[in-house]
Design an enzyme around this catalytic site. Structure first.
Site, PDB file in Angstrom:
ATOM      1  N   TYR A 142      -3.325 -51.775  26.456  1.00 14.04           N
ATOM      2  CA  TYR A 142      -4.317 -52.752  25.990  1.00 14.04           C
ATOM      3  C   TYR A 142      -3.691 -54.118  25.729  1.00 14.04           C
ATOM      4  CZ  TYR A 142      -8.471 -49.845  25.277  1.00 14.04           C
ATOM      5  OH  TYR A 142      -9.580 -49.071  25.453  1.00 14.04           O
ATOM      6  N   LYS A 192       1.469 -38.591  29.152  1.00 12.85           N
ATOM      7  CA  LYS A 192       1.715 -38.167  30.530  1.00 12.85           C
ATOM      8  C   LYS A 192       3.213 -38.283  30.781  1.00 12.85           C
ATOM      9  CE  LYS A 192      -0.694 -37.678  33.819  1.00 12.85           C
ATOM     10  NZ  LYS A 192      -0.922 -36.409  34.587  1.00 12.85           N
ATOM     11  N   ASP A 225      -4.181 -35.207  30.685  1.00 16.78           N
ATOM     12  CA  ASP A 225      -5.232 -34.706  31.580  1.00 16.78           C
ATOM     13  C   ASP A 225      -5.589 -33.265  31.223  1.00 16.78           C
ATOM     14  OD1 ASP A 225      -2.694 -33.937  32.454  1.00 16.78           O
ATOM     15  OD2 ASP A 225      -3.205 -33.985  34.586  1.00 16.78           O
ATOM     16  N   ASP A 249      -8.770 -43.796  23.801  1.00 18.45           N
ATOM     17  CA  ASP A 249     -10.091 -44.359  24.101  1.00 18.45           C
ATOM     18  C   ASP A 249     -10.906 -43.345  24.895  1.00 18.45           C
ATOM     19  OD1 ASP A 249     -12.092 -46.385  24.365  1.00 18.45           O
ATOM     20  OD2 ASP A 249     -11.416 -46.683  26.433  1.00 18.45           O
ATOM     21  N   ASP A 253     -14.122 -40.541  23.530  1.00 18.16           N
ATOM     22  CA  ASP A 253     -15.491 -40.488  24.063  1.00 18.16           C
ATOM     23  C   ASP A 253     -15.831 -39.063  24.461  1.00 18.16           C
ATOM     24  OD1 ASP A 253     -15.920 -43.227  23.801  1.00 18.16           O
ATOM     25  OD2 ASP A 253     -16.837 -43.406  25.789  1.00 18.16           O
TER      26      ASP A 253
HETATM   27  C1  IPM Z   1     -13.617 -48.279  21.617  1.00 20.78           C
HETATM   28  C2  IPM Z   1     -14.207 -49.230  22.625  1.00 20.78           C
HETATM   29  C3  IPM Z   1     -13.300 -50.435  22.740  1.00 20.78           C
HETATM   30  C4  IPM Z   1     -11.978 -49.980  23.295  1.00 20.78           C
HETATM   31  C5  IPM Z   1     -13.881 -51.603  23.558  1.00 20.78           C
HETATM   32  C6  IPM Z   1     -15.226 -52.040  23.069  1.00 20.78           C
HETATM   33  C7  IPM Z   1     -12.929 -52.775  23.593  1.00 20.78           C
HETATM   34  O1  IPM Z   1     -14.403 -48.583  23.826  1.00 20.78           O
HETATM   35  O2  IPM Z   1     -13.422 -48.699  20.455  1.00 20.78           O
HETATM   36  O3  IPM Z   1     -13.383 -47.126  21.956  1.00 20.78           O
HETATM   37  O4  IPM Z   1     -11.796 -49.875  24.527  1.00 20.78           O
HETATM   38  O5  IPM Z   1     -11.084 -49.734  22.485  1.00 20.78           O
HETATM   39 MG    MG Z   2     -14.008 -46.489  23.775  1.00 15.56          MG
END
Ligand code: IPM
Ligand code: MG
Length: 368
Positions: A142, A192, A225, A249, A253
């Site tokens: 990042y 990884k 993975d 990240d 999700d």
């Molecule tokens: C998260 C989001 C952020 C990230 C974005 C909005 C920059 O996806 O907090 O998970 O990628 O960290």
């Molecule tokens: Mg995210």
């Protein structure tokens, strides 16, 4: 301690709607629990861009550095897709994380009983799930340099750099081990190491920190993975998952869906302790700005309300009150209340953002 201070940054899309429900919960603590917060509000993301031409004004950044805790809604939206990269809404959030040095991002994924049916996975795989992803938040790909889009010969090349120092890995590993000790005492570190040098170093340093200071915590290593696969195959094998910025990240999700909806997941981003002993902190839902449903009263405010509960626990040492908020959410769900994102394929009646917020306030009242 001094009056607890909060800086609210609702941001874009559904951010303002869900934050309005959090305001009700904050006010409830003032009215019913005698805990008054010193609350201020400001702009971030596209909202800040519209007002100031930048996704985070320097004054807002300065206020964030002084405040006990920042509560953020969400940033981004299609309206800002064509903006220059340097002023995209997301840059505002990333600047907050970086300049406040919020290196430890805690993303719990808990499956409430009432929602076990709503996960896309089978009920017995997710019922009772309680894991936390500890994501490194201020380094890695990042922020690594060099980065950019450069010209090479007759084409362009996009470049990003995955970079981790030993000290960066050391401090996030410690955060994960400390957290594990207060939970199931198990850490699974994901990288990884089979293809990335940064992964080799990550594994080595994590093991070293463990052996030196946390030998009582059970540590395992997994390729990220495989970790993604295990998360949907048998998520209850995990307690604390330790991972880097980008894998964190993605994996968070994925973990979010285990709980039934992305609309349920809170997060805390913590840095070093400030002079008053409280950690630098920003709390935000894991979900984004959801432009497709913004402004329609459909958004689920639970992730944002649970983020405030995390603030009570981690910034204000109000663990019991944090549990009170969490139990009120659980009660409302058990009573059958659902925002649209929590309806299964069979459908059913969906409640609005404000109805959900009001029901949680009613459950808080009932908890007294
Ligand atoms: C998260 C989001 C952020 C990230 C974005 C909005 C920059 O996806 O907090 O998970 O990628 O960290
Ligand atoms: Mg995210």
């Amino acid at each position: 301690m001094s009056t607890p201070s909060l800086l609210i940054l609702p941001g874009d899309g559904i951010g303002p709607e869900v934050m309005a429900e959090v305001r009700k919960v904050i006010d409830w603590f003032g009215d019913k629990r005698g805990v008054a917060f010193d609350v201020s509000e400001d702009l971030v993301g596209g909202a800040a861009y519209d007002a100031h031409g930048v996704p985070l004004h320097d004054d807002t950044m300065a206020r964030a550095q002084e405040i006990d805790a920042v509560l953020l809604g969400a940033v981004g939206g299609p309206k800002y897709d064509d903006l220059d990269f340097s002023v995209k809404p997301e840059r505002g959030l990333l600047r907050l994380r970086k300049e406040m040095d919020l290196f430890a991002n805690l993303r719990p994924a808990q499956c409430f009983d009432a929602l076990a049916d709503f996960s896309s996975l089978k009920k017995d795989i997710v019922a009772g799930l309680d894991i936390v992803i500890v994501r490194e938040l201020t380094s890695g790909v990042y922020f690594g340099e060099p980065r950019g889009i450069i010209n090479e010969g007759n084409e362009r090349v996009g470049i990003n750099t995955q970079r981790y120092t030993e000290s960066e890995i050391d401090r996030i590993a410690r955060a994960a081990f400390e957290l594990a000790r207060r939970r199931g005492n198990k850490v699974c570190s994901m990288e990884k190491a089979n293809v990335m040098e940064s992964g080799i170093l990550w594994r080595e340093v994590t093991q070293r920190v463990h052996d030196a200071d946390y030998a009582d915590v059970e540590l395992s290593h997994m390729y990220a993975d495989n970790g993604a696969m295990q998360l949907v195959r048998a998520p209850k094998q995990f307690d604390v998952i330790l991972t880097d910025n980008l894998f964190g990240d993605i994996l968070s999700d994925c973990a979010a869906m285990l709980t039934g909806s992305l609309g349920m997941l809170p997060s805390a981003s913590l840095g070093a302790p400030m002079a008053n002993g409280r950690p630098k902190a920003l709390y935000e839902p894991v979900h984004g700005s959801a432009p497709d449903i913004a402004g329609q009263g459909k958004a689920n405010p639970i992730a944002c309300i649970l983020s405030f509960a995390m603030a009570l626990r981690y910034s204000f040492d109000m663990g019991e009150d944090a549990s009170r908020v969490e139990q009120s959410v659980e009660k409302v769900l058990a009573d059958g209340m659902r925002t649209g994102d929590l309806l299964g394929p069979e459908g059913g009646k969906s409640s609005s953002t404000t109805e959900m917020g009001d029901a949680i306030i009613a459950a808080l009242d009932a908890s007294l």
